[in-house]
Design an enzyme around this catalytic site. Structure first.
Site, PDB file in Angstrom:
ATOM      1  N   ARG A  16      16.380  48.526  18.486  1.00 53.96           N
ATOM      2  CA  ARG A  16      17.681  48.464  18.067  1.00 53.96           C
ATOM      3  C   ARG A  16      18.177  49.642  17.512  1.00 53.96           C
ATOM      4  O   ARG A  16      17.531  50.603  17.156  1.00 53.96           O
ATOM      5  CB  ARG A  16      18.069  47.366  17.163  1.00 53.96           C
ATOM      6  CG  ARG A  16      17.241  47.525  15.794  1.00 53.96           C
ATOM      7  CD  ARG A  16      17.561  46.169  14.821  1.00 53.96           C
ATOM      8  NE  ARG A  16      17.205  46.958  13.675  1.00 53.96           N
ATOM      9  CZ  ARG A  16      16.721  45.904  12.260  1.00 53.96           C
ATOM     10  NH1 ARG A  16      16.773  44.768  12.741  1.00 53.96           N
ATOM     11  NH2 ARG A  16      16.449  46.376  11.339  1.00 53.96           N
ATOM     12  N   ASP A  63       2.693  48.400  15.468  1.00 54.88           N
ATOM     13  CA  ASP A  63       3.180  48.864  14.138  1.00 54.88           C
ATOM     14  C   ASP A  63       2.611  50.317  14.088  1.00 54.88           C
ATOM     15  O   ASP A  63       1.582  50.706  14.015  1.00 54.88           O
ATOM     16  CB  ASP A  63       2.498  47.880  13.126  1.00 54.88           C
ATOM     17  CG  ASP A  63       2.612  48.551  11.782  1.00 54.88           C
ATOM     18  OD1 ASP A  63       3.255  49.699  11.598  1.00 54.88           O
ATOM     19  OD2 ASP A  63       2.334  47.532  10.807  1.00 54.88           O
ATOM     20  N   VAL A  64       3.687  51.239  13.811  1.00 55.28           N
ATOM     21  CA  VAL A  64       3.375  52.824  13.886  1.00 55.28           C
ATOM     22  C   VAL A  64       2.481  53.022  12.639  1.00 55.28           C
ATOM     23  O   VAL A  64       1.838  54.135  12.717  1.00 55.28           O
ATOM     24  CB  VAL A  64       4.398  53.558  13.957  1.00 55.28           C
ATOM     25  CG1 VAL A  64       5.433  53.490  15.088  1.00 55.28           C
ATOM     26  CG2 VAL A  64       5.571  53.374  12.713  1.00 55.28           C
ATOM     27  N   SER A 142      16.717  62.238   6.792  1.00 52.69           N
ATOM     28  CA  SER A 142      17.830  61.338   6.052  1.00 52.69           C
ATOM     29  C   SER A 142      18.436  62.438   5.388  1.00 52.69           C
ATOM     30  O   SER A 142      18.089  63.085   4.797  1.00 52.69           O
ATOM     31  CB  SER A 142      17.419  60.210   5.731  1.00 52.69           C
ATOM     32  OG  SER A 142      18.515  59.670   4.961  1.00 52.69           O
ATOM     33  N   TYR A 154      12.096  56.071  -0.044  1.00 47.63           N
ATOM     34  CA  TYR A 154      12.672  56.521   0.965  1.00 47.63           C
ATOM     35  C   TYR A 154      13.086  58.019   1.029  1.00 47.63           C
ATOM     36  O   TYR A 154      12.639  58.851   2.040  1.00 47.63           O
ATOM     37  CB  TYR A 154      13.953  55.501   1.314  1.00 47.63           C
ATOM     38  CG  TYR A 154      14.553  55.913   2.502  1.00 47.63           C
ATOM     39  CD1 TYR A 154      14.366  55.359   3.846  1.00 47.63           C
ATOM     40  CD2 TYR A 154      15.841  56.659   2.617  1.00 47.63           C
ATOM     41  CE1 TYR A 154      14.853  55.611   5.029  1.00 47.63           C
ATOM     42  CE2 TYR A 154      16.448  56.703   4.087  1.00 47.63           C
ATOM     43  CZ  TYR A 154      16.032  56.091   4.883  1.00 47.63           C
ATOM     44  OH  TYR A 154      16.685  56.375   6.300  1.00 47.63           O
ATOM     45  N   ALA A 157       9.689  59.904   1.444  1.00 48.03           N
ATOM     46  CA  ALA A 157       9.178  60.145   2.782  1.00 48.03           C
ATOM     47  C   ALA A 157      10.095  60.989   3.512  1.00 48.03           C
ATOM     48  O   ALA A 157       9.603  61.455   4.516  1.00 48.03           O
ATOM     49  CB  ALA A 157       9.367  58.427   3.363  1.00 48.03           C
ATOM     50  N   LYS A 158      11.499  60.970   3.580  1.00 50.61           N
ATOM     51  CA  LYS A 158      12.417  61.581   4.470  1.00 50.61           C
ATOM     52  C   LYS A 158      12.399  63.173   3.984  1.00 50.61           C
ATOM     53  O   LYS A 158      12.373  63.847   4.895  1.00 50.61           O
ATOM     54  CB  LYS A 158      13.817  61.067   4.335  1.00 50.61           C
ATOM     55  CG  LYS A 158      13.991  59.750   4.996  1.00 50.61           C
ATOM     56  CD  LYS A 158      13.587  59.510   6.207  1.00 50.61           C
ATOM     57  CE  LYS A 158      14.028  58.384   6.948  1.00 50.61           C
ATOM     58  NZ  LYS A 158      13.400  58.355   8.225  1.00 50.61           N
TER      59      LYS A 158
END
Ligand SMILES: NC(=O)c1ccc[n+]([C@@H]2O[C@H](COP(=O)([O-])OP(=O)(O)OC[C@H]3O[C@@H](n4cnc5c(N)ncnc54)[C@H](O)[C@@H]3O)[C@@H](O)[C@H]2O)c1
Length: 253
Positions: A16, A63-64, A142, A154, A157-158
């Site tokens: 998606r 699952d990556v 992001s 997040y 991580a980004k």
């Protein structure tokens, strides 16, 4: 390149949202696409959209963040489509909370899916790229890499993905492989719809409020990101590597 050596692209989190739009776009450009997501059945819509338009795609559940599942997924891609030479590390999750309320497990989940997942996938795919003397890796960063309240996990991580991208560009360049990052701003997907629900706003109201802060006066759509990814994965983009492109309807730094 003849049709017999159609390039194979792997897009993670492609059931998606941005991943699905990217898979459809890359297929429209003639790539055979492995549509990877947690649940193989959930990839059906994306695969059907591609095949209905005359393209080639398979659904793969993985699952990556799980090394064995990543290895098995890439083995399936090689067996069913051929050796992958394009990789889009797009799979992602949010576990937002202010630092003092953020659980260790929410930290680990976000770091594992984005960073560990991109590492495992890149490692599994790069050997095929090296063999082919050609590769295109795109990592989804992001605007939150610049810092965002409630997203310590997040944003870490980004931002980490930007350093990862630049290092891959340096290490793999001599094999004909480029690595770049696309850093979206606000894109209308299930991810941002979930954020709207979490803060108690309707999605339309949430998007309208976001649009007031964006110079082009609208929120982004998955195709806006797929378009940038298509550029970086293109045959002609071989001299563009180690870059971070903010696709956010205006400048960010
Ligand atoms: N939507 C935005 O505004 C926005 C902004 C900046 C960056 N991004 C990034 O773009 C990417 C796609 O975001 P989206 O908005 O389309 O999100 P989405 O939630 O709509 O889709 C993410 C997909 O990733 C899959 N996924 C999650 N964990 C996985 C795992 N461990 N293994 C395999 N698949 C997994 C989900 O099942 C889902 O299909 C993410 O990396 C996200 O962080 C999104």
């Amino acid at each position: 390149m003849s049709t017999t050596d159609q390039r194979v692209a792997v897009v993670t989190g492609a059931a998606r949202g941005i991943g699905a739009a990217t898979a459809v776009r890359l297929a429209a450009e003639g790539r055979a696409v492995a549509v990877i997501d947690l649940d193989e059945a959930a990839c059906k819509d994306t695969v059907e959209k591609i095949t209905a338009a005359g393209g080639k795609a398979i659904a793969v559940g993985a699952d990556v963040s799980d090394e064995a599942q990543v290895e098995a997924a890439i083995a399936r891609v090689v067996a069913e489509l051929g050796a992958p030479t394009i990789l889009v590390n797009n799979a992602g999750v949010l576990r937002d909370n202010l630092l003092f309320k953020m659980s260790t497990s929410d930290w680990d989940t976000v770091l594992n899916v984005h960073l560990r997942g991109s590492f495992l996938m890149s490692k599994a795919v790069q050997k095929h790229m090296v063999d082919a003397g050609f590769g295109r890796i795109v990592n989804l960063s992001s605007s939150s890499a610049l810092g965002n309240r409630g997203q310590a996990n997040y944003s870490a991580a980004k931002a980490g993905l930007q350093g990862f991208t630049k290092t891959l560009a340096i290490e793999l360049g001599k094999f004909g492989i480029t690595a770049n990052a696309v850093a979206p701003g606000f894109i209308a997907t299930d991810m941002t719809a979930a954020t709207a629900a979490r803060v108690g706003m309707g999605f339309e109201e949430f998007k309208a409020a976001a649009a007031t802060q964006i110079p082009v006066a609208r929120v982004g759509e998955p195709d806006d990101i797929a378009n940038a990814i298509a550029f970086f994965t293109g045959e002609a983009a071989g001299f563009v590597s180690g870059q971070v492109l903010y696709v956010a309807g205006g400048p960010l730094d």
